[in-house]
Design a protein around this motif. Structure first.
Motif, PDB file in Angstrom:
ATOM      1  N   VAL A 157       0.906  -1.221   0.061  1.00  0.00           N
ATOM      2  CA  VAL A 157      -0.021  -0.011  -0.047  1.00  0.00           C
ATOM      3  C   VAL A 157       0.842   1.306   0.102  1.00  0.00           C
ATOM      4  CG1 VAL A 157      -0.288  -0.036   2.521  1.00  0.00           C
ATOM      5  CG2 VAL A 157      -1.917   1.233   1.099  1.00  0.00           C
ATOM      6  N   GLU A 158       0.474   2.084  -1.020  1.00  0.00           N
ATOM      7  CA  GLU A 158       1.184   3.569  -0.868  1.00  0.00           C
ATOM      8  C   GLU A 158       0.385   4.696  -1.339  1.00  0.00           C
ATOM      9  OE1 GLU A 158       2.922   3.400  -5.343  1.00  0.00           O
ATOM     10  OE2 GLU A 158       3.687   1.752  -4.125  1.00  0.00           O
ATOM     11  N   PRO A 159       1.035   5.699  -1.185  1.00  0.00           N
ATOM     12  CA  PRO A 159       0.135   6.895  -1.651  1.00  0.00           C
ATOM     13  C   PRO A 159      -0.101   7.147  -2.971  1.00  0.00           C
ATOM     14  CG  PRO A 159       1.785   7.591  -0.195  1.00  0.00           C
ATOM     15  CD  PRO A 159       2.132   6.371  -0.488  1.00  0.00           C
ATOM     16  N   THR A 321      -8.848  10.605   7.204  1.00  0.00           N
ATOM     17  CA  THR A 321      -8.836  11.775   6.332  1.00  0.00           C
ATOM     18  C   THR A 321      -8.910  11.405   4.751  1.00  0.00           C
ATOM     19  OG1 THR A 321      -7.408  13.064   7.753  1.00  0.00           O
ATOM     20  CG2 THR A 321      -7.411  13.941   5.582  1.00  0.00           C
ATOM     21  N   ALA A 322      -8.123  10.491   4.271  1.00  0.00           N
ATOM     22  CA  ALA A 322      -8.273   9.772   3.132  1.00  0.00           C
ATOM     23  C   ALA A 322      -9.026   8.550   2.965  1.00  0.00           C
ATOM     24  CB  ALA A 322      -7.062   9.302   2.562  1.00  0.00           C
ATOM     25  N   PRO A 323      -9.996   8.465   2.016  1.00  0.00           N
ATOM     26  CA  PRO A 323     -10.719   6.911   2.104  1.00  0.00           C
ATOM     27  C   PRO A 323      -9.727   5.962   2.054  1.00  0.00           C
ATOM     28  CG  PRO A 323     -11.413   8.734   0.320  1.00  0.00           C
ATOM     29  CD  PRO A 323     -10.132   9.218   0.938  1.00  0.00           C
ATOM     30  N   LEU A 324      -9.926   4.768   2.693  1.00  0.00           N
ATOM     31  CA  LEU A 324      -9.268   3.296   2.420  1.00  0.00           C
ATOM     32  C   LEU A 324      -9.878   2.758   1.269  1.00  0.00           C
ATOM     33  CD1 LEU A 324      -9.431   2.340   6.193  1.00  0.00           C
ATOM     34  CD2 LEU A 324      -7.656   3.371   5.222  1.00  0.00           C
ATOM     35  N   PRO A 325      -8.763   2.117   0.582  1.00  0.00           N
ATOM     36  CA  PRO A 325      -8.979   1.377  -0.558  1.00  0.00           C
ATOM     37  C   PRO A 325      -9.625  -0.141  -0.387  1.00  0.00           C
ATOM     38  CG  PRO A 325      -6.758   1.331  -0.367  1.00  0.00           C
ATOM     39  CD  PRO A 325      -7.391   2.322   0.691  1.00  0.00           C
ATOM     40  N   PRO A 332      -0.084  -2.407  -6.287  1.00  0.00           N
ATOM     41  CA  PRO A 332      -0.061  -1.753  -5.122  1.00  0.00           C
ATOM     42  C   PRO A 332      -1.253  -1.108  -4.977  1.00  0.00           C
ATOM     43  CG  PRO A 332       1.520  -0.307  -6.275  1.00  0.00           C
ATOM     44  CD  PRO A 332       1.226  -1.494  -7.151  1.00  0.00           C
ATOM     45  N   ALA A 333      -1.776  -1.165  -3.647  1.00  0.00           N
ATOM     46  CA  ALA A 333      -3.009  -0.482  -3.468  1.00  0.00           C
ATOM     47  C   ALA A 333      -2.782   1.095  -3.098  1.00  0.00           C
ATOM     48  CB  ALA A 333      -3.383  -1.001  -2.090  1.00  0.00           C
ATOM     49  N   MET A 334      -3.300   2.021  -3.908  1.00  0.00           N
ATOM     50  CA  MET A 334      -3.083   3.355  -3.783  1.00  0.00           C
ATOM     51  C   MET A 334      -4.092   4.234  -3.015  1.00  0.00           C
ATOM     52  SD  MET A 334      -0.557   3.872  -5.978  1.00  0.00           S
ATOM     53  CE  MET A 334       0.320   3.540  -7.524  1.00  0.00           C
ATOM     54  N   ILE A 335      -3.677   5.090  -2.254  1.00  0.00           N
ATOM     55  CA  ILE A 335      -4.428   5.716  -1.309  1.00  0.00           C
ATOM     56  C   ILE A 335      -4.547   7.113  -2.008  1.00  0.00           C
ATOM     57  CG2 ILE A 335      -4.984   6.646   0.992  1.00  0.00           C
ATOM     58  CD1 ILE A 335      -3.943   4.301   2.177  1.00  0.00           C
ATOM     59  N   ARG A 336      -5.696   7.683  -2.477  1.00  0.00           N
ATOM     60  CA  ARG A 336      -5.672   9.156  -3.072  1.00  0.00           C
ATOM     61  C   ARG A 336      -5.708   9.977  -1.710  1.00  0.00           C
ATOM     62  NH1 ARG A 336     -10.091  11.920  -7.235  1.00  0.00           N
ATOM     63  NH2 ARG A 336      -8.970  14.098  -7.155  1.00  0.00           N
ATOM     64  N   CYS A 337      -4.806  10.686  -1.763  1.00  0.00           N
ATOM     65  CA  CYS A 337      -4.395  11.759  -0.427  1.00  0.00           C
ATOM     66  C   CYS A 337      -5.382  12.942  -0.683  1.00  0.00           C
ATOM     67  CB  CYS A 337      -3.029  12.183  -0.468  1.00  0.00           C
ATOM     68  SG  CYS A 337      -1.835  10.797  -0.534  1.00  0.00           S
ATOM     69  N   THR A 338      -5.617  13.590   0.645  1.00  0.00           N
ATOM     70  CA  THR A 338      -6.552  14.717   0.650  1.00  0.00           C
ATOM     71  C   THR A 338      -5.914  15.855   0.637  1.00  0.00           C
ATOM     72  OG1 THR A 338      -8.048  13.268   1.912  1.00  0.00           O
ATOM     73  CG2 THR A 338      -8.273  15.696   2.068  1.00  0.00           C
TER      74      THR A 338
END
Length: 349
Positions: A157-159, A321-325, A332-338
């Motif tokens: 998992v990563e940004p 703050t950021a939605p969990l995938p 890799p799972a990507m987290i869209r940052c706020t």
């Protein structure tokens, strides 16, 4: 401490029946009504399972090993550990964290965690990068945090680094900035490459022409400040997307020396939401918050789902703050940052 024997006496069933119910092995063996009574009585009496006894029965210790490279000693990345601890506690696991400073230290810590019988491991890096996973971890359940396995063997998992830059640059475009500079990092790293890509793509998506003279990749201290100062004078940007909040400080310094007002004459966006910088600078810095807590929380949920071979649909995910995938996201799972709006971006007239 309440025992299974006490619960059995209170409900009028055998200890073996209570054991089946409280170890979730009652389906097809115990009538649902009786199982409900047992669980209700266990809750009423405050029954807590014995982790050691459970581990002897299941060959599982419910221990997770967290192996980090400097993460444990980095204040703003400590959110990864907080997120991992929160998820581990919710799921009934204990998290043991070790910090390494090289291959020899790493091998020793992995060996120690294996002696504790850890059911699975988290392997974290201080900044998003490709990495080679130690072979000593290859045969165990493993999730990488803020890193990607170079061979693509393990979930991670990563940004979403490209979206970080695209969102920030688009915000500057929406604010009316015409000449948007990128203050990047001259050290080769995954985050730098992807943020530059997102910056350039955002310009092109808005119909702008990419201008390499507006890109200034620096490290830190005096030479970095001098390079940004030269960019100010030669290119006169009115918007700045910075690789991180620390580099945004150089923009603030250069603007002050020229009598320019941040949030009025020029607009600035950083990355990190580093409390010392983003909230101390005046005006406060608009910045993209990296999802440290979210990465830690998601990685433990993913790891436990692998250990227990289930999808964890029954747990309540926290508000973040950021939605969990989803746990089944492509790797890799990507987290869209706020993007955290503050006062360093000019209001469009």
């Amino acid at each position: 401490m309440t025992t299974m024997k006490e619960i059995a006496e209170k409900t009028g069933v055998s200890v073996s029946t209570v054991s089946l119910v409280l170890n979730d092995r009652d389906e097809g063996r115990v009538k649902s009504g009786i199982a409900d009574q047992v669980r209700a009585m266990a809750e009423k009496l405050g029954y807590k399972p014995n982790p050691l006894a459970r581990s002897l029965r299941t060959s599982k210790t419910r221990i997770l090993g967290f192996i980090s490279e400097e993460v444990a000693t980095t204040p703003y990345a400590g959110g990864i550990i907080l997120g991992a601890q929160a998820a581990a506690s919710q799921l009934g696991y204990m998290l043991i964290t070790v910090n390494t400073d090289g291959e020899d230290s790493e091998d020793e810590e992995i060996t120690a965690l294996k002696r504790y019988g850890a059911d699975g491991f988290l392997y974290a890096k201080m900044s998003n990068r490709y990495t080679d996973v130690p072979e000593s971890l290859a045969s165990t359940p493993l999730v990488l945090v803020d890193a990607t396995d170079r061979q693509g063997r393990f979930p991670s998992v990563e940004p979403d680094e490209i979206r970080i830059a695209h969102d920030a640059t688009t915000r500057l475009i929406e604010a009316g900035c015409q000449r948007i500079a990128y203050i990047g990092c001259s050290e080769p790293m995954l985050a730098q490459d992807r943020r530059f890509e997102g910056y350039r793509t955002a310009l092109e998506d808005a119909g702008r022409t990419y201008d390499e003279s507006l890109v200034c990749n620096v490290l830190n201290n005096g030479p970095a400040l001098q390079a940004v100062s030269e960019l100010f004078d030669s290119q006169r940007p009115d918007g700045f997307f910075c690789f991180n909040d620390a580099r945004a400080w150089y923009v603030y310094e250069c603007a002050a020396r020229r009598g320019l007002f941040i949030g009025k004459d020029i607009s600035v966006i950083g990355v990190d939401n580093h409390r010392v910088l983003a909230e101390t600078l005046e005006p406060q810095l608009t910045t993209v918050e990296l999802p440290h807590f979210e990465m830690g929380y998601w990685s433990v949920c993913k790891l436990v789902s692998m250990i227990e071979k289930r999808d964890l649909d029954d747990i309540d995910m926290p508000e973040t703050t950021a939605p969990l995938p989803p746990l089944d996201s492509p790797i890799p799972a990507m987290i869209r940052c706020t993007l955290i709006e503050k006062n360093s971006v000019a209001q469009r007239a």
